[in-house]
Each structure stands twice: as C-alpha cells, then as structure tokens.
Design an enzyme around this catalytic site. Structure first.
Site, PDB file in Angstrom:
ATOM      1  N   GLU A 168       0.850  -1.192   0.000  1.00 51.17           N
ATOM      2  CA  GLU A 168       0.000   0.000   0.000  1.00 51.17           C
ATOM      3  C   GLU A 168       0.886   1.242   0.000  1.00 51.17           C
ATOM      4  OE1 GLU A 168      -3.589   2.149   2.527  1.00 51.17           O
ATOM      5  OE2 GLU A 168      -2.902   0.170   3.142  1.00 51.17           O
ATOM      6  N   GLY A 192       3.213   2.276  10.526  1.00 53.45           N
ATOM      7  CA  GLY A 192       3.034   1.631  11.808  1.00 53.45           C
ATOM      8  C   GLY A 192       2.712   0.165  11.650  1.00 53.45           C
ATOM      9  N   MET A 246       0.351  -2.752   8.670  1.00 59.81           N
ATOM     10  CA  MET A 246      -0.375  -2.919   7.406  1.00 59.81           C
ATOM     11  C   MET A 246      -1.333  -4.091   7.513  1.00 59.81           C
ATOM     12  SD  MET A 246      -0.983  -1.884   4.418  1.00 59.81           S
ATOM     13  CE  MET A 246      -2.188  -2.674   3.352  1.00 59.81           C
ATOM     14  N   GLU A 285      -5.644  -2.587  12.839  1.00 59.09           N
ATOM     15  CA  GLU A 285      -5.378  -3.454  11.688  1.00 59.09           C
ATOM     16  C   GLU A 285      -6.359  -4.623  11.638  1.00 59.09           C
ATOM     17  OE1 GLU A 285      -3.545  -2.044   9.653  1.00 59.09           O
ATOM     18  OE2 GLU A 285      -2.601  -0.642  11.037  1.00 59.09           O
ATOM     19  N   HIS A 301      -9.646  -3.483  10.177  1.00 60.59           N
ATOM     20  CA  HIS A 301      -9.565  -3.311   8.722  1.00 60.59           C
ATOM     21  C   HIS A 301     -10.051  -4.552   7.972  1.00 60.59           C
ATOM     22  CE1 HIS A 301      -8.075   0.528   7.500  1.00 60.59           C
ATOM     23  NE2 HIS A 301      -6.926   0.450   8.129  1.00 60.59           N
ATOM     24  N   GLU A 356      -9.649   4.375   6.237  1.00 54.31           N
ATOM     25  CA  GLU A 356      -8.821   4.814   7.363  1.00 54.31           C
ATOM     26  C   GLU A 356      -9.601   5.643   8.377  1.00 54.31           C
ATOM     27  OE1 GLU A 356      -6.231   3.462   8.010  1.00 54.31           O
ATOM     28  OE2 GLU A 356      -5.513   2.663   6.112  1.00 54.31           O
TER      29      GLU A 356
END
Length: 875
Positions: A127, A267, A269, A304, A307, A326
C-alpha cells in the site's frame, strides 16, 4: 526525476478496462535476485464503455522482464513496450491468461516499498502502489482478484514462508529449499498482498468466533522478542470479541497472523490474514515498553484487525477514497480504546493530536479535503487529515444519528458492499438509508478543506427565563478554495446553573446536540431559571475552533463543576492559554513576568481533589503545549512561547511544591506492574509531579528522580526519570544517566529509539550538535525509518526552540537529511519536510531561511515525486 510529474485528479476517474479474475504467483527467493512468476486470468470489464485493443499494466523501472506470454504464446519485443516502468501489450483478446516472469532485487530496495530484504527477512509493503515494484499488474484498488501464492526459499535460512489466506500445500525440494502455497479465497486488490520469509518464531493461540468457528492466531517475531508478544495477543483477542459485539463482524479465514519487522515505513499494514507490523506497534514488555507503548500496541493491533472488514472485505474504489477505510477504522479503534481504558482521557489525547497536527495541516500548503481532489504522489496523502479528521467526520455521523442508527448504517454498508471497492458517498448513502436522514450538506466535510471556526455569543432574558446562543461559522481559505459553503456541524451543549449542576434541557437531557447548517444561527432555550454558564462543544463533538468569551472565573468554575470530563480539561486548557498568551505578550514587550494567581489556585484545587481520576488530573495540570500555542498564534514567536511556558512551569513548581510532593507520594505503587487503566493513571500523575518538582531546583528532587531511574521496575518510570533529568539543568547527572541507560538497553532496538528521542527533544542549548553526533553513533541507521523518526524527526518536529534557532542551523540540517533520504527512502524524506512547509507562520527572518532550504531541496537533482510534491506546494 527529470520532468515535472503529472497531477492525478479524482474527476478523471474511469473504471478499469480489464479485471483480473485470479492471480497465481510463485516467488523464487535467491541470494542475488528474486524471480516472480505470475499467471493472471484477465477479462474485459463489462462496465467499461471503452474497449482498447491493448493492455496497460503498471510496473516499475526496477523490474527486469524475463518472459511474457498470452494464452501460452510467448511475446517478442515487437508485441509490447515498456515506458517509465509501465508495460503495454499492443493487442489482447477479451479473455486471456497472461504469464510473466520478472527479476527483482529486494536487497537493494531501500525505499521499503514492494518486496524488500532487511535484517535477513523478506517483507512486503504494497500500500499504496508498491505491488508494481514486484511484478506487472493492474495495481489499482478497484481491481480485485483471488490470490494463490507459492513462496520458495532456502529452508535453513528462511524456515518461515508466509502469505495471505490459508496454507494449502507445502513441501521440500532436493536442493535444501522448501516451498509453501497460500490461498486467499476473498478477492482483494494488489495493495493488500503480503509475503514474509525469514528465520522467525511465533507464539500461538486460538479464538472461537460467535458462530463457533475456531481461528488459529499466530504472532511472529525474532526469537529474542517472543516474550514481548503476549500483550499483542491479548489485544488481538479483545479486538476480535469487541468487533463481534459492537459491529457484528466475525473473522473469516482459518488463521490470522501478525509479523513484527524493524524496517517498516508505516506503523502496520492490514494485509488480508497476514498483518505486517512495525516492531514499535506490536512488541511490549514491562521492562522495555512504556504505558503509552502498551496502549499504542493495543490500539494498532485493533486498528489493523478492524480493517478486515472496514478496508479489506469492503475496500476503496480509488486512492482519493482513502479515508473511507482509514477514517472509519480510526474511529473504530478509538472507540475500542475508549472502552478498554478511560474514555475521557482517550478523547483528550485524540483532540490534542488533532489540534496540534491536523489543524496545522489544514492551515498549511498541503491542506486538502478528507477526500482529496488531486495528488501527485498518493503516499503524501497518508495524512492527519485523512486519518484523524476522517475519523472525526465518522464520529460526527455517529453523533447525529445516535449509536443504534449508526450501527444499522454500518450493517447496511457491509451488507451492500461486501467484496466491492466503493466510495465515501457509498458509506454516507448507507447511513442515510438506515436512518432516514439527509446528509447531503454533511458531505461537504469530505470535499472542503480547512478547520471551521465557530464564534459564539449569548444573552439571557431573566424576565422570560430564556437563554439564547448565537453561532456564526466560517472557514478560512485553503489552497483548493477561498470560499467555503456552510458545514453541517453537530454542536453538543450543556448549561450549568450557578450552583454547578447541569440544567435539564430537551426531554430532561443535560446535553443536547445543536445542528449548525447555516452561516449564522440562533438557538433558544426556554425555562432557564438563572443565567447559566454554557458548556460548549462537549466531547469535542466537531473538529472546529471555538471562540466564546469565557472569563477566567467561568473557566475555573467549569474546571470544578462541568459533568463533561472533556470540557473540564478544555476549561483548564483555555485558562492556560489566556494566561500564557498574556505572559507571551509581556515577554515580547520586555515586561516582568508574573504568574496569575488564578492558575495557581485552580491547579491547587485540582491537585488536592483526591476524588478525581489521576490521569485526568495529570491532563488538566499539563499546560497547553508549545505546538498548540503556536497553532493559536497569528505569527509564531518560538522564543517568546518557550520562555513564557518555561516561566509558568517553574513558577507553578515553586508555588505548589508541597502539593506536588504529596501527590507524588500518593501515586507510588507497591503492587506488581500492570498496564491497567488504574496503574497507568497513577504513573501518569506521579511523573507529571516529578517533572514539576525537578523545576523547584532542590537537590533532593534530583535525587528522587535518580532513585526512580535506578529502582524502576518498568520502562514508564525509568524513561520518565531519564527524560526529565536530560531536559533539566542537571546536565552532569543527565550524561551519567544516558550512559547507564544505553549500556543497559543497547541490545533492545525499540528502547534505543527512545534513548535517541530523549536527546533529540532536549530543549537545552547544543541539542543540534548532539543530534549530529548521534548520527555517527552505532545505534543509528539511516536506512531504518524508526531510527530516522526517533532522532531527526523528533528534533525537527518536537524541539521547536532548537530547530528554529535564529541562525537557521536547524533548517539547514533538515534540508541536508531530506536530500540524503530522497535517494534512500522517498516516503520518509517527504514526511520529514513538514516543519519547513509552515514557513509562512514565522517572522520574516525565519521565513527567508526556511524558504532558502526548501529551494535548495527543490534544486536537488533527481527529486522523487514524494518530495517534489510537498516542496513545490510549499514554495
């Protein structure tokens, strides 16, 4: 970069002409190269009106094409072309299989995008557009494919081979190599691809979902760090349970993995099923991690994991929609952290970050809407605006709709768009459909940049028992627009009686949400028996600046009586701002500085109130930061702000020495360490008290700090004592403690990062020389983003009095580092530039010095797109 890079516009978005139904990858990891074999099943997109004869595939100039075939027919050079890294095949059928073999060199990839090799571990970061550094592909988030990945490597050196999804096959080759095949059944864009190979160990646990499915949980790290993974595992299981309970979201694969790596630009992914984390966001232990570090691990693990639905199962149509995943996910992780710890403290910390970093971004040359209209390099838009302001936008929807309708909206959003790449408009539409609310005007938060300003006046009519609030909203010009249409702003308000109690308002509620939709509105409250003190913007219900002429007495009253915890802290901040701004003016005029009795009295009352949460006491007793005072200034006077704040803290230390000493003793903990909310609060207040006591200038308080440093059984207390002494006038003691600290922790990379940061943030004279010396130290590595952020980033971003030295030495230093990092790691280089971009906020001399350094960067040869965009917009 030899030519000016092109600008990409949201208005130019077009659907992809081709889709990739399936992706099969094989990675041959070798010492001097990696071969990437790809087999892609492509088909024309039925939604695309244009049907080009050829196919354009994204790539990078670092790729070396070895083989290319369509439906088994090998292509020759006349069948395709490669320009600026992109691959164009002249003619393709409507459906076909594209086979390619490319060679890449991960060991030379210092940008840490795509596949790279660091510290003996292969790792990916795709990303936003890193996958095109791995192989030729349709590297855009609206092209989603199922992936099957086989990784082949030397078994002795790389015993662990990981990728997305579930492991489906593995085996050994005769030459000492082995392979593992992973299959991800959920379509995903290339940015969510992940691969890790290395000599890693793991801890393992399981989680049983609400429907009874058992999920294997594995957290990987170097063997020496296995004892630092327990907190992350606990946080992961708490996150999974919370997401089921609050959002009804279950995990969908058979295994969930996290890998800790030390060389990482971000930080963490959220790659599907295989999250790659910066070690700073996953490793935690009592000895090596502060309370803030524990809380960060908990928050990032949750972020994360969340997500998996808000970003993976439903992803972004294009990168302009980045806040779709985000902003929503930051809001979700903030609510999780609030539920796990202190809700009020969490809100205060989030607003502090927003006001100092995001408001500043809104006021600078890189200001952009939550959904940008254009960009040159997407990596530059992983910003506070997209993340933190984006989360505030979602929070405002939650406030306007209420928790039940918001949950219904999120359920509908996931139901409608599971497996799709969508937009912020789709998210808002789901909220509208579930609630029946029209959010058309509200969507201006996504398209307009800037921080709205609310000017509020009031009047009370005792004869009719009527109280009125008049609110005007305006938004300053930003680069994309000088005129702004009115925002839809939820303003939460309470009214306090002279006795300090909440007055009943609508339906006897003590807090009401006023909805601002016009440039100027009046809100009338009836049945108000006495003139109230308004508690405005409770819970910081909107990311705005608010002006209301509170008297100092009213602010002290709110500090003591407001039932809204956030606004009690806010009253203390406003009181501190008023007093510090007066001291700044006195300093500038050459007048004697005298601290207001109002501040001393207010602080004394808070310190003596043992019924209050110690964490909130610590927050209330922390003066507004230099960054926030600068943000409130028309022109930032670094020296005056620093001098005024230092004077106020020293004066408070002397006036309240006894109270600080008593509070310090009350907060001593005689039970085993836990990163619990209660203990964190006690340590927070204890170390704040120690910071004031050291300023009293008495030898016994230096001895107290030294004793805490030596006796501490946790990194929070040890590091606090170190930082306080280093940032004091006791420099001989500071050097001894720094040496002892490094000797003790030199083998712990994350602890060494804090050692670097403590010295980089030292406000004492000579800090720049110390930073330059540390760049030659064995502990520093320019190729490691964590080291760069800890030393260079902290000095330039968190040491204003030294960075903004009148001779411009800090600016020259930063420009030197940006030019050097532009070659190594453009993402990190572009993020470091930020302090120079705010040059217009300073005096004429500093403005010129900062502009000169921006121009020097601009004149550098082969400037990356990342750095070019930030610098060109700033100049």
């Amino acid at each position: 970069m030899s030519t000016t890079p092109s600008v990409i516009y949201l208005k130019d978005y077009q659907v992809p002409p081709f889709l990739i139904e399936s992706t099969q990858l094989r990675f041959e990891l070798e010492d001097d190269r990696t071969l990437v074999k790809a087999e892609l099943r492509l088909t024309r997109n039925p939604e695309c009106q244009v049907k080009p004869r050829g196919l354009l595939m994204h790539g990078d100039e670092s790729l070396r094409l070895c083989r290319l075939a369509v439906d088994g027919q090998v292509l020759t050079a006349k069948d395709y072309s490669i320009d600026a890294g992109a691959l164009t095949i002249a003619e393709v059928p409507d459906q076909f299989i594209l086979e390619s073999v490319v060679e890449i060199d991960p060991a030379k990839n210092t940008a840490l995008e795509g596949l790279y090799l660091s510290d003996g571990v292969y790792c990916t970061q795709c990303e936003a557009e890193g996958f095109r550094r791995i192989t030729y592909y349709l590297d855009r988030p609206d092209v989603m494919s199922v992936f099957t990945t086989t990784v082949v490597a030397d078994k002795a050196r790389f015993p662990v081979l990981l990728s997305n999804g579930n492991p489906v096959a593995e085996g050994d080759d005769s030459d000492g190599r082995h392979w593992v095949t992973w299959e991800d059944p959920f379509p995903k864009p290339a940015y969510l691809f992940a691969l890790v190979a290395g000599d890693l160990k793991h801890i393992e646990d399981t989680f049983t979902t609400a429907s009874g499915k058992q999920v294997a949980l594995r957290l990987f790290a170097e063997e020496k760090d296995l004892d630092k993974l327990d907190h992350a595992m606990t946080s992961l299981k708490a996150s999974m349970r919370w997401d089921e309970q609050v959002y009804g979201r279950e995990y969908d694969l058979e295994i969930y993995m996290i890998v800790a790596v030390d060389f990482f630009n971000m930080g963490a992914m959220e790659n599907k099923g295989l999250n790659v984390f910066n070690t700073s966001c996953v490793l935690a232990s009592q000895k090596t991690t502060t309370d803030a570090g524990f809380q960060r691990v908990e928050a990032v693990v949750a972020h994360e994991y969340f997500h998996n639905w808000s970003g993976n199962r439903v992803t972004c149509r294009d990168w302009f929609q980045l806040s779709l995943k985000e902003g929503f996910t930051v809001f979700r992780d903030a609510e999780f952290s609030a539920d796990m710890n202190s809700r009020t403290v969490k809100r205060v910390e989030d607003v502090q970050l927003l006001r100092t970093a995001q408001f500043s971004e809104d006021a600078g040359p890189m200001a952009h809407p939550v959904r940008p209209a254009s960009f040159i390099e997407i990596s530059n838009f992983y910003t506070m605006t997209v993340y933190e302001k984006g989360a505030e936008v979602v929070r405002m929807i939650h406030t306007l709709l209420g928790p039940d309708q918001f949950r219904a909206g999120s359920d509908l959003y996931f139901e409608r768009h599971d497996g799709q790449a969508v937009t912020t408009d789709d998210f808002v539409a789901a909220m509208e459909a579930a609630s029946g609310r029209d959010l058309t005007q509200f969507k201006r938060w996504y398209s307009q940049a800037g921080t709205p300003v609310l000017d509020i006046t009031d009047e009370y009519d005792p004869s009719e028992s009527v109280y009125r609030l008049r609110v005007k909203q305006a938004c300053p010009p930003t680069p994309e627009a000088s005129e702004k249409a009115p925002f839809h702003i939820p303003l939460q308000v309470g009214l306090l009686s002279p006795e300090g109690t909440d007055m009943p308002l609508e339906n006897d509620a003590t807090t009401v949400t006023l909805e601002l939709t016009e440039s100027e509105q009046t809100f009338t409250f009836t049945g108000i028996p006495q003139k109230p003190v308004p508690s405005l913007l409770r819970g910081f219900s909107a990311p705005v600046k608010l002006n209301y002429a509170y008297s100092q007495a009213e602010l002290v009253f709110l500090m003591q009586h407001d039932s809204d915890g956030f606004n009690r802290w806010e009253a203390a901040q406003k009181l501190g701002v008023i007093i510090l701004q007066a001291l700044i003016a006195d300093y500038q005029a050459g007048r004697e500085l005298v601290l207001s009795d109002a501040l001393v009295g207010a602080y004394r009352a808070v310190l003596n109130d043992t019924t209050l949460d110690p964490a909130m006491v610590a927050k209330v007793l922390t003066l507004p930061s230099q960054a926030y005072l600068g943000e409130l200034s028309t022109q930032i006077d670094v020296d005056a702000i620093h001098a005024a704040r230092e004077f106020a803290m020293n004066a408070l230390a002397c006036a309240l020495e006894a109270e600080f000493s008593q509070a310090y003793k009350r907060c001593l903990i005689d039970v085993a360490y836990q990163p619990s909310a209660e203990q964190v609060a006690q340590r927070m207040l204890k170390n704040l008290c120690l910071s004031y006591l050291l300023r009293a200038g008495k030898p016994e308080y230096l001895a107290l700090a030294q004793q805490q440093f030596s006796d501490a059984d946790n990194m929070t207390d040890e590091q606090a004592a170190l930082a306080l002494v280093v940032h004091s006038n006791y420099q001989d003691a500071a050097q001894a403690m720094l040496s002892q600290f490094y000797s003790r922790w030199s083998q712990e990379s994350l602890v060494v990062n804090s050692w670097l940061a403590v010295q980089a943030s030292n406000p004492c004279p000579g800090a720049l020389s110390q930073v330059e010396a540390l760049m030659q130290h064995e502990a520093f590595n320019m190729k490691n983003p964590n080291k760069v952020r800890s030393l260079i980033g902290v000095f330039c971003g968190q040491n204003p009095v030294n960075f903004h030295a009148k001779d411009g030495s800090g600016y020259r230093f930063l420009a030197d580092q940006v030019v050097a990092l532009n070659e190594l790691n453009p993402q990190i280089a572009s993020r470091l530039v930020a302090p120079l971009t705010k040059w217009k906020r300073y005096d004429e001399t500093r403005q010129q010095l900062m502009r000169d350094q921006l121009q020097r960067i601009m004149d550098s040869a082969e400037l990356s797109r990342d750095v070019y965009e930030v610098v060109s917009k700033s100049i």
